[in-house]
Design a protein around this motif. Structure first.
Motif, PDB file in Angstrom:
ATOM      1  N   ILE A 142       0.873  -1.241  -0.034  1.00  8.72           N
ATOM      2  CA  ILE A 142       0.035   0.013  -0.073  1.00  8.72           C
ATOM      3  C   ILE A 142       1.022   1.263   0.057  1.00  8.72           C
ATOM      4  O   ILE A 142       1.651   1.445   0.826  1.00  8.72           O
ATOM      5  CB  ILE A 142      -1.020  -0.166   1.178  1.00  8.72           C
ATOM      6  N   THR A 143       0.732   1.983  -1.005  1.00 10.97           N
ATOM      7  CA  THR A 143       1.476   3.534  -1.104  1.00 10.97           C
ATOM      8  C   THR A 143       0.973   4.458  -0.406  1.00 10.97           C
ATOM      9  O   THR A 143       1.688   5.307   0.153  1.00 10.97           O
ATOM     10  CB  THR A 143       1.738   3.494  -2.709  1.00 10.97           C
ATOM     11  N   SER A 144      -0.444   4.576  -0.163  1.00  9.22           N
ATOM     12  CA  SER A 144      -0.824   5.709   0.735  1.00  9.22           C
ATOM     13  C   SER A 144      -2.363   5.135   1.088  1.00  9.22           C
ATOM     14  O   SER A 144      -2.573   4.236   0.616  1.00  9.22           O
ATOM     15  CB  SER A 144      -0.890   6.913  -0.436  1.00  9.22           C
ATOM     16  N   LEU A 145      -2.578   5.809   2.101  1.00  2.13           N
ATOM     17  CA  LEU A 145      -4.099   5.796   2.476  1.00  2.13           C
ATOM     18  C   LEU A 145      -5.045   6.217   1.326  1.00  2.13           C
ATOM     19  O   LEU A 145      -6.077   5.201   1.335  1.00  2.13           O
ATOM     20  CB  LEU A 145      -4.499   6.859   3.723  1.00  2.13           C
ATOM     21  N   LYS A 146      -4.967   7.094   0.423  1.00  7.58           N
ATOM     22  CA  LYS A 146      -5.782   7.322  -0.369  1.00  7.58           C
ATOM     23  C   LYS A 146      -5.881   6.202  -1.634  1.00  7.58           C
ATOM     24  O   LYS A 146      -6.968   5.979  -1.956  1.00  7.58           O
ATOM     25  CB  LYS A 146      -5.224   8.678  -1.211  1.00  7.58           C
ATOM     26  N   ALA A 147      -4.772   5.619  -1.774  1.00 10.60           N
ATOM     27  CA  ALA A 147      -4.658   4.548  -2.860  1.00 10.60           C
ATOM     28  C   ALA A 147      -5.450   3.269  -2.172  1.00 10.60           C
ATOM     29  O   ALA A 147      -6.162   2.679  -2.894  1.00 10.60           O
ATOM     30  CB  ALA A 147      -3.106   4.034  -2.994  1.00 10.60           C
ATOM     31  N   LEU A 148      -5.395   3.169  -0.819  1.00 13.49           N
ATOM     32  CA  LEU A 148      -6.125   2.022  -0.201  1.00 13.49           C
ATOM     33  C   LEU A 148      -7.643   2.321  -0.199  1.00 13.49           C
ATOM     34  O   LEU A 148      -8.331   1.422  -0.537  1.00 13.49           O
ATOM     35  CB  LEU A 148      -5.620   1.848   1.160  1.00 13.49           C
ATOM     36  N   LYS A 149      -8.016   3.589  -0.026  1.00 12.97           N
ATOM     37  CA  LYS A 149      -9.410   3.821   0.052  1.00 12.97           C
ATOM     38  C   LYS A 149      -9.900   3.541  -1.638  1.00 12.97           C
ATOM     39  O   LYS A 149     -11.020   3.149  -1.591  1.00 12.97           O
ATOM     40  CB  LYS A 149      -9.428   5.461   0.330  1.00 12.97           C
TER      41      LYS A 149
END
Length: 192
Positions: free
Chosen positions: A147-154
């Motif tokens: 996971i690169t970022s929380l936004k990417a996960l979302k």
């Protein structure tokens, strides 16, 4: 077709046997519990039936309690209980309490009033369980990915849920818990 709850249950059992043979369900069993001390009259046209009384007493001593639904069905490891009713029969207070308790404990319990309703319910449960299993598998894959970022996960979560239509049928099946006719599948089946 069928003229009693007994005949309805026989038809439902045949349907489950076919599904089990096709490996669409894991397991099922009937829960024979309509004969209980205090609910059954032991008189016959020839007098008192001591054999039936003794059998019921033994079942009670072995832990048989009132109110369990008629059928237990296991679909891909998920347990479900189904109470069958024929025509205008209603649930006893014991049955209502057991069904309510099962549903509160996250074990799904349903009430159906016909063979058609039973088939719709079972088919919807099979589809819902398959969706649930697919969703869990996709979420597990996502958790294993970097996971690169929380936004990417979302965004990945949103794509999983929206693109594969993992919305469960369980909410739509809630009417079976209340014995109310209202499912979209059932409406189509009954042309409502």
């Amino acid at each position: 077709m069928y003229k009693s709850e007994f005949e309805l249950q026989k038809m439902c059992v045949q349907y489950l046997e076919n599904l089990q043979a096709l490996k669409r369900i894991d397991f099922f069993t009937a829960i024979i519990n309509e004969t209980h001390i205090g609910e059954t009259k032991y008189k016959t046209h020839k007098g008192f039936d001591i054999g039936k009384f003794n059998k019921l007493k033994k079942q009670k001593e072995q832990g048989l309690n009132r109110g369990m639904p008629d059928l237990f069905v296991l679909i891909k490891g998920r347990p479900f209980f189904i109470e069958l009713k024929y025509k205008n029969n209603t649930c006893s207070e014991h049955q209502k309490e057991v069904i309510k308790s099962l549903n509160k404990s996250q074990i799904q319990a349903f009430i159906v009033y016909s063979y058609d309703e039973f088939c719709v319910l079972i088919d919807d449960l099979i589809k819902s369980v398959a969706k649930e299993i697919d969703l869990i598998s996709d979420l597990e894959s996502l958790l294993e990915a970097k996971i690169t970022s929380l936004k990417a996960l979302k965004n990945d979560l949103k794509n999983i849920i929206m693109n594969k239509n993992y919305i469960s049928n369980y909410e739509d099946l809630g009417y079976f818990k209340k014995a109310e006719k209202g499912s979209n599948s059932l409406k189509k089946l009954l042309n409502l």
